[in-house]
Write a protein that holds these residues in place. Structure first.
Motif, short mmCIF file in Angstrom:
data_model
loop_
_atom_site.label_atom_id
_atom_site.label_comp_id
_atom_site.label_asym_id
_atom_site.label_seq_id
_atom_site.Cartn_x
_atom_site.Cartn_y
_atom_site.Cartn_z
N PHE A 8 78.46 13.43 -1.78
CA PHE A 8 79.54 14.36 -1.47
C PHE A 8 80.82 13.66 -1.93
O PHE A 8 81.09 12.53 -1.51
CB PHE A 8 79.56 14.63 0.03
N CYS A 34 84.90 9.93 5.19
CA CYS A 34 83.92 11.01 5.07
C CYS A 34 83.16 11.07 6.39
O CYS A 34 82.95 10.04 7.05
CB CYS A 34 82.97 10.67 3.93
N ASN A 60 77.28 24.46 0.38
CA ASN A 60 77.82 24.36 -0.98
C ASN A 60 79.16 25.04 -1.20
O ASN A 60 79.50 25.40 -2.34
CB ASN A 60 76.81 24.87 -2.02
N VAL A 77 86.41 19.08 -3.79
CA VAL A 77 85.20 18.45 -3.26
C VAL A 77 84.01 19.04 -3.97
O VAL A 77 84.03 20.17 -4.46
CB VAL A 77 85.05 18.63 -1.73
N GLU A 78 82.95 18.22 -3.97
CA GLU A 78 81.76 18.64 -4.68
C GLU A 78 80.55 17.96 -4.06
O GLU A 78 80.66 16.83 -3.56
CB GLU A 78 81.87 18.22 -6.15
N ARG A 79 79.43 18.67 -4.10
CA ARG A 79 78.16 18.04 -3.73
C ARG A 79 77.30 18.13 -4.98
O ARG A 79 76.56 19.09 -5.17
CB ARG A 79 77.55 18.78 -2.56
N PHE A 113 79.80 18.64 6.09
CA PHE A 113 80.43 17.44 5.54
C PHE A 113 81.94 17.62 5.60
O PHE A 113 82.45 18.75 5.48
CB PHE A 113 79.97 17.21 4.09
N SER A 166 79.89 13.48 8.59
CA SER A 166 78.89 14.53 8.51
C SER A 166 78.37 14.85 9.90
O SER A 166 78.46 14.03 10.82
CB SER A 166 77.74 14.13 7.57
#
Lengths: 111, 115
Positions: B75, B92, B52, B67-69, B32, B94
């Motif tokens: 995302f 964004c 992650n 950033v975070e999932r 991502f 992917s």
């Protein structure tokens, strides 16, 4: 630092003309080169090139890569007004996944 | 056809406020990315994320960015204290990842306007 130079910066042609867009690059550990079309918003994928001399085609669009001379071209034949967009090239290298975009070529097709 | 979706399409915020931009990548993708495009300028890489954790970040991606999932589908990009110069279109993207599968597919973007 990776470098990408696209030419021309801007191109205006009449519908039905053929255009050639250029992309030269300098990247370490080259992996592939991607072409995208950007209309109003997101870049949309056109081609991924990894090998020299093998032409990729999709309808009126085609592209080829020269890994020795470090450039790629994108050809569009029989242009239509819907081809008006910014065309972006982006090389990638092994070791990371990021795309390094050029400034793009703004193509305008006049009816 | 699977696509990357981003929300909101346009975000207006006051300088100094925190913003969170959201993305739902294509479901079987493993890598991502966030990019930004200031009006009239190039699309610039911000950060890539895999397994992650951040796999690479640019100089732009300073301590104000994260950033975070948070779950299996979203995302997010957070900007803690927005500045005027953060005004841009944020994309964004992917990709599946792996040999021959590093085509990145982009969402329609979030236009961030910092006032």
């Amino acid at each position: 630092e990776d470098k990408v130079v696209q030419s021309p910066l801007s191109l205006v042609v009449h519908e039905g003309d053929t255009v050639t867009l250029n992309c030269s690059y300098e990247v370490t550990n080259f992996r592939s080169l991607l072409w995208y079309k950007q209309e109003k918003k997101a870049p949309t994928f056109l081609f991924m090139l990894t090998s020299s001399g093998i032409e990729k085609k999709s309808g009126r669009l085609s592209s080829i890569l020269d890994k020795k001379e470090l450039f790629s071209i994108l050809n569009i034949t029989a242009t239509q007004t819907g081809d008006s967009a910014i065309y972006l090239c982006a090389p990638t290298n092994f070791g990371n996944e990021k795309l390094t975009f050029g400034t793009g070529t703004r193509l305008t097709i006049i009816p | 056809e699977p696509e990357v979706t981003q929300t909101p399409s346009h975000q207006v915020t006051q300088m100094g406020q925190e913003v969170i931009l959201r993305c739902v990548p294509i479901s079987n993708h493993l890598y991502f990315y966030w990019y930004r495009q200031i009006l009239g300028q190039k699309v610039e890489f911000l950060v890539s994320f895999y397994n992650n954790e951040i796999s690479e970040k640019s100089e732009i991606f300073d301590d104000q960015f994260s950033v975070e999932r948070p779950d299996g589908s979203n995302f997010t990009l957070k900007i803690r204290s927005t500045k005027l110069e953060d005004s841009a279109m944020y994309f964004c993207a992917s990709s599946e990842g792996g040999t021959g599968k590093n085509i990145q597919y982009f969402g329609a973007g979030t236009r961030l306007s910092v006032l």
